[in-house]
Design an enzyme around this catalytic site. Structure first.
Site, short mmCIF file in Angstrom:
data_model
loop_
_atom_site.label_atom_id
_atom_site.label_comp_id
_atom_site.label_asym_id
_atom_site.label_seq_id
_atom_site.Cartn_x
_atom_site.Cartn_y
_atom_site.Cartn_z
N TYR A 118 -50.44 39.42 44.62
CA TYR A 118 -52.03 39.58 44.44
C TYR A 118 -52.14 40.44 43.26
O TYR A 118 -51.68 41.33 42.98
CB TYR A 118 -52.18 40.20 45.96
CG TYR A 118 -53.85 40.23 45.90
CD1 TYR A 118 -54.76 39.29 45.94
CD2 TYR A 118 -54.20 41.60 45.81
CE1 TYR A 118 -56.09 39.28 45.81
CE2 TYR A 118 -55.79 41.60 45.93
CZ TYR A 118 -56.56 40.66 45.76
OH TYR A 118 -57.98 40.83 45.85
N LYS B 193 -58.89 38.72 55.37
CA LYS B 193 -58.71 37.35 55.21
C LYS B 193 -58.26 36.29 56.46
O LYS B 193 -59.33 36.52 57.45
CB LYS B 193 -57.26 37.22 54.46
CG LYS B 193 -57.37 37.91 53.33
CD LYS B 193 -58.25 37.52 52.13
CE LYS B 193 -58.63 38.44 50.86
NZ LYS B 193 -57.34 38.96 50.18
N ASP C 38 -46.50 42.88 52.70
CA ASP C 38 -47.98 42.31 52.73
C ASP C 38 -47.87 41.05 53.54
O ASP C 38 -47.45 40.00 52.95
CB ASP C 38 -48.60 42.04 51.41
CG ASP C 38 -49.75 41.68 51.32
OD1 ASP C 38 -50.48 41.17 52.16
OD2 ASP C 38 -50.51 42.02 50.17
N ARG D 219 -64.36 60.21 60.81
CA ARG D 219 -63.09 59.82 59.75
C ARG D 219 -61.89 59.91 60.50
O ARG D 219 -60.97 59.00 60.16
CB ARG D 219 -63.24 60.74 58.70
CG ARG D 219 -61.98 60.54 57.60
CD ARG D 219 -62.45 61.20 56.26
NE ARG D 219 -63.13 62.34 56.36
CZ ARG D 219 -62.73 63.51 56.71
NH1 ARG D 219 -61.40 63.52 57.14
NH2 ARG D 219 -63.75 64.52 56.53
C1 LIG Z 1 -56.87 40.15 49.23
C2 LIG Z 1 -55.68 40.50 49.49
C3 LIG Z 1 -55.24 42.10 49.02
C4 LIG Z 1 -56.37 42.91 49.03
O1 LIG Z 1 -57.00 42.88 50.12
P1 LIG Z 1 -58.47 43.67 50.12
O2 LIG Z 1 -59.13 43.57 51.60
O3 LIG Z 1 -59.52 42.60 49.35
O4 LIG Z 1 -58.81 45.09 49.69
C5 LIG Z 1 -53.89 42.43 49.15
N1 LIG Z 1 -53.14 41.51 49.35
C6 LIG Z 1 -53.13 40.07 49.49
C7 LIG Z 1 -52.10 39.08 49.51
C8 LIG Z 1 -54.26 39.63 49.49
O5 LIG Z 1 -54.71 38.39 49.44
#
Ligand SMILES: *Cc1c(COP(=O)(O)O)cnc(C)c1O
Length: 383
Positions: free
Chosen positions: A102, A199, A174, A50
């Site tokens: 998001y 992504k 983000d 962890r």
């Molecule tokens: C998918 C996404 C998230 C969340 O990420 P996860 O890996 O699904 O928890 C946050 N911000 C954006 C812009 C996203 O596309």
């Protein structure tokens, strides 16, 4: 000191060195929870997974390197990474966030952290003056998502950063939609950059993982403490897959951008299309900001067909064959989504429509297939 290599080399080599045990060029998947000690405390830098794991550490060093940062942290998902940022705050603190956000981020803010006494303001960030208007003595964090999802607005990170510095407020960005290939928020003045590595970074729709990167030693110490204390860490296999994905980020992104540009142009000229949202158009309201802070315009776009409603938008996404109807984005394969019923269903309709996420909106994550096949698929679905 920053690594002198260029970005397209950092994706492959940044923060990486052959494994110390046998010289393995790729980091082994250290599928272990614990590490042998010769005497209590007598270990080789790893005690419990962890806290530290060599495969995760190799990924964290890569993440820091490609975001032009010093300290990288991997989490079990993008939302787990955001959760760690919000745990830097205390009851009474306030956050100013992008309004076109998001859906899962919006849910985390309003359904979890509001109950812990943190207040969120969702504002249009097209002009920093709207952010400034929401700042008060309790404001601790500004949360920016750019390009925004799914409306493809572009927020001027440098302008927001100078405002935040003036008021001593943390700025987190983000960077999921852009990826560091297109934009590096830390270079533009952000304190923390966050990714859903699920992504573009991992890039193959086969892993859920999140990350944070910062240059600030104090912040890094607190984030590292939260990462270990709350424990939302990814396993070694997922860390390995993400690291492998990052090695081709630059060539994938190049093709994502080329294909999306061609599809955007095709849709814009299509007689049945009402609107296409893509920051590469010269008449996009934030085109100049996009040009100044991004190296290209990305693989995401949204559109609305003429006279469309909820049902007709769903008909189009159901007719698509090569574009898979699915949540998520950023993989090598093309995906189509209907935000109103899928990714943004957790945002109330009135709030969602205010930022343009109407029932007729369709979002595309343009993959790296042959663009002629993608356009033929759109042609048969739109008719
Ligand atoms: C998918 C996404 C998230 C969340 O990420 P996860 O890996 O699904 O928890 C946050 N911000 C954006 C812009 C996203 O596309």
């Amino acid at each position: 000191m920053k690594d002198p290599l260029h970005f397209n080399s950092l994706t492959i080599h940044g923060g990486q060195s052959p494994d110390k045990a046998y010289g393995a060029v790729m980091p082994p998947i250290y599928q272990t929870s614990t590490y042998a000690q010769t005497t209590p405390g007598g270990h080789k830098g790893f005690e419990y997974s962890r806290t530290h794991n060599p495969t995760r550490q190799a990924l964290e060093q890569s993440l820091a390197s490609i975001e032009a940062g010093t300290f990288g942290f991997a989490f079990g998902s993008g939302l787990a990474a955001m959760d760690a940022v919000l745990k830097l705050l205390k009851p009474g603190d306030e956050v100013i966030s992008t309004d076109d956000l998001y859906g899962g981020s919006y849910r985390l803010f309003t359904k979890i952290f509001e109950d812990f006494g943190i207040q969120f303001h969702f504002v249009n960030m097209n002009d920093p003056k709207y952010i400034e208007a929401a700042i008060n003595q309790n404001t601790r964090l500004v949360w920016v998502e750019t390009p925004t999802n799914p409306m493809m607005n572009i927020i001027d990170i440098k302008a927001v950063s100078s405002l935040c510095k003036q008021h001593e407020i943390l700025l987190a960005v983000d960077n999921t939609f852009a990826s560091p290939y297109l934009q590096q928020p830390l270079v533009l003045g952000a304190d923390i950059v966050m990714h859903s590595a699920t992504k573009y970074l991992a890039g193959h729709s086969d892993v859920i993982l999140g990350s944070l990167v910062t240059n600030d030693k104090g912040l890094a110490e607190r984030i590292g403490f939260i990462q270990n204390a709350s424990g939302a860490v990814p396993g070694p296999m997922d860390s390995f897959l993400t690291l492998r994905g990052i090695k081709t980020l630059h060539i994938r992104m190049q093709r994502h951008c080329e294909n999306a540009a061609q599809i955007a142009a095709y849709l814009k000229n299509h007689p049945k299309i009402e609107n296409v949202y893509w920051p590469g158009f010269e008449d996009h309201p934030n085109h100049e900001v996009a040009k100044s802070q991004m190296t290209d315009f990305g693989g995401m776009l949204s559109f609305v067909t003429k006279g469309a409603n909820y049902e007709s938008a769903i008909q189009i996404v159901e007719k698509l064959k090569l574009f898979t109807l699915a949540e998520s984005l950023g993989g090598v394969e093309s995906l189509a989504g209907h935000p109103a019923s899928m990714t943004h269903a957790s945002i109330p309709k009135e709030i969602r429509e205010k930022s343009g996420v109407v029932d007729a909106l369709i979002r595309l994550s343009v993959g790296i297939e042959d663009v002629r096949d993608l356009i033929a698929d759109l042609e048969q679905a739109i008719g």
